[in-house]
Design a protein around this motif. Structure first.
Motif, short mmCIF file in Angstrom:
data_model
loop_
_atom_site.label_atom_id
_atom_site.label_comp_id
_atom_site.label_asym_id
_atom_site.label_seq_id
_atom_site.Cartn_x
_atom_site.Cartn_y
_atom_site.Cartn_z
N THR A 150 -70.93 14.92 2.19
CA THR A 150 -71.51 15.76 3.23
C THR A 150 -70.56 15.87 4.41
O THR A 150 -70.03 14.87 4.89
N PHE A 151 -70.33 17.10 4.81
CA PHE A 151 -69.37 17.39 5.87
C PHE A 151 -70.13 17.75 7.14
O PHE A 151 -70.89 18.71 7.15
N GLY A 152 -69.90 16.99 8.20
CA GLY A 152 -70.73 17.16 9.39
C GLY A 152 -69.98 17.26 10.70
O GLY A 152 -70.53 16.90 11.74
N ASP A 153 -68.75 17.75 10.64
CA ASP A 153 -68.05 17.95 11.92
C ASP A 153 -68.80 18.97 12.75
O ASP A 153 -69.26 20.00 12.23
N PRO A 154 -68.95 18.70 14.07
CA PRO A 154 -69.77 19.59 14.90
C PRO A 154 -69.25 21.03 14.96
O PRO A 154 -70.03 21.96 15.19
N ARG A 179 -73.75 24.93 14.70
CA ARG A 179 -73.67 23.61 14.09
C ARG A 179 -74.35 23.64 12.72
O ARG A 179 -75.56 23.88 12.61
N VAL A 213 -74.42 21.49 8.99
CA VAL A 213 -74.03 20.36 8.13
C VAL A 213 -74.04 20.86 6.70
O VAL A 213 -75.02 21.47 6.26
N THR A 270 -73.53 19.97 2.62
CA THR A 270 -73.39 19.01 1.53
C THR A 270 -72.69 19.71 0.37
O THR A 270 -73.18 20.73 -0.13
#
Lengths: 235, 235
Positions: free
Chosen positions: A79-83, A90, A92, A94
DNA sequence: TATTTTAAATTGTTTTATGAATCTAAATAT
DNA sequence: ATATTTAGATTCATAAAACAATTTAAAATA
């Protein structure tokens, strides 16, 4: 419905890296993004998670929607969650990776969204952080395929040992000794020899094999030795 | 800021499975949840992802906040996105697992939130789908530790081979031949023998070892053989 | 038509490396 | 001295790597 006060809420997306094998090289399925930002750019199969579905369900739905493909091997990757990974808002995401037999799904492939296969070596730049997702997916496939028989998912139900070897050589970008490869693969007990041969690739023809599904499921989680010298490989 | 129209937005949470080793058994760090629902129930180290931080940053922040612990080995495990996993509101949670040396962090451990170590064999029921997260984390640690030297993260910087062996035996719930274990571990080239001994555990005393950090980083991603008969293990 | 050529598939043996099991020796507190 | 545990060495069994020759059947040629 009572809610958690003062917490931020984000868009939840799914991106799928779909790998296929055409008998020669490993390929990846891309589409041209249908909405802003980056509309028209090449991108992974992606979409947003809806209210009433799990993330796993969303990945299956989106794949079905964009490609028409169904029931393939699909596994959550990361999961990639850079703001700031999506400049619009924003989000997120997966990432999942899928393994399919290109030829089997050739006819099923829904062309409404114009998905196209690209060789991993010459594929277009992707949007956002999707290049990073693809790199991670390649690593994960190489890693997992060294121990578990996932690459069979890329082949038709009937295949020959030379075809299988060509697939492994393609994934690991190396050449493997025929004799040892055949011994190694047959030793797993995963293959059932068929009576007939594939004569398209050679004069003599190579026997077809099928997966022994019982052994396949039983041994899937075990550590198998599927490539030579795994110790020397850095993943 | 332009936004994606008509899309649902969800709470994004993080849950951390913190493993520790006290020299005898593998343990997990839990706290009593501080807010509704399920307030007061034992739970993983968890919290919500904020506007301005990535998910990775959130996991570090939350661990620091709840335990005082910092800079430990931390790895993303899996994202759980069932629509009803949190009865209060749709919440997507990304699980991480951490490995720390219990004794090293004993003093640092922030007791504001009363975190407690529990043996994996007798731990309380957890809230939501956290039991599933723990099971997956245990599998992942066993899987990864069979090939990569992550278990050193659970030991102090100076440790003995018997201590290390006891750790492996605890993780794999098995007994390993001392002599072969020692040979296997020394063959990796990861250990540097120290001049002095630990005499607390035996009459003769066992030499201390330290990690060769250079080799550790160089070989971390390679396939090492760290446990006997990995082929026979089902993960 | 018979024979030869050709390209790929298939099979086997030797050597080497690795891992398991067992034995032996050394250190030290009691 | 003795009991206990670490530590090193040896033997044995197994698995993997390196390596070469044969079989097959279509295609080309005489």
């Amino acid at each position: 419905m009572i809610k958690y006060a003062k917490q931020s809420r984000f868009i939840q997306a799914v991106d799928c890296i779909v790998f296929g094998f055409d008998g020669d090289t490993l390929k990846i399925l891309l589409i041209q993004r249908g909405f802003e930002p980056e509309k028209g750019k090449w991108s992974l199969m992606g979409g947003f998670v809806q209210e009433n579905e799990s993330i796993d369900q969303a990945s299956n739905r989106i794949l079905k929607q964009l490609t028409g493909l169904d029931g393939m091997y699909l596994e959550q990757l990361h999961t990639f969650g850079d703001p700031h990974r999506d400049p619009m808002e924003r989000t997120v995401s997966t990432a999942y990776f899928a393994l399919i037999d290109i030829l089997k799904y050739e006819k099923q492939l829904n062309t409404d969204y114009h998905p196209e296969w690209f060789s991993l070596k010459r594929m277009p730049k992707l949007i956002f952080d999707q290049q990073e997702m693809v790199e991670l997916a390649k690593r994960r496939v190489r890693y997992k395929a060294a121990l578990h028989p996932i690459l069979f998912e890329l082949l038709p139900s009937r295949f020959t040992i030379p075809q299988l070897q060509s697939l492994y050589e393609s994934v690991y970008n190396t050449s493997i000794d025929k004799r040892n490869f055949s011994k190694r693969i047959l030793a797993t007990g995963l293959l059932i020899k068929q009576a007939d041969k594939d004569k398209s690739g050679s004069r003599r023809g190579a026997f077809y094999y099928q997966l022994n599904m019982q052994n396949y499921y039983a041994k899937f989680q075990a550590f198998l030795n599927l490539i030579p010298n795994p110790t020397n490989l850095i993943f």
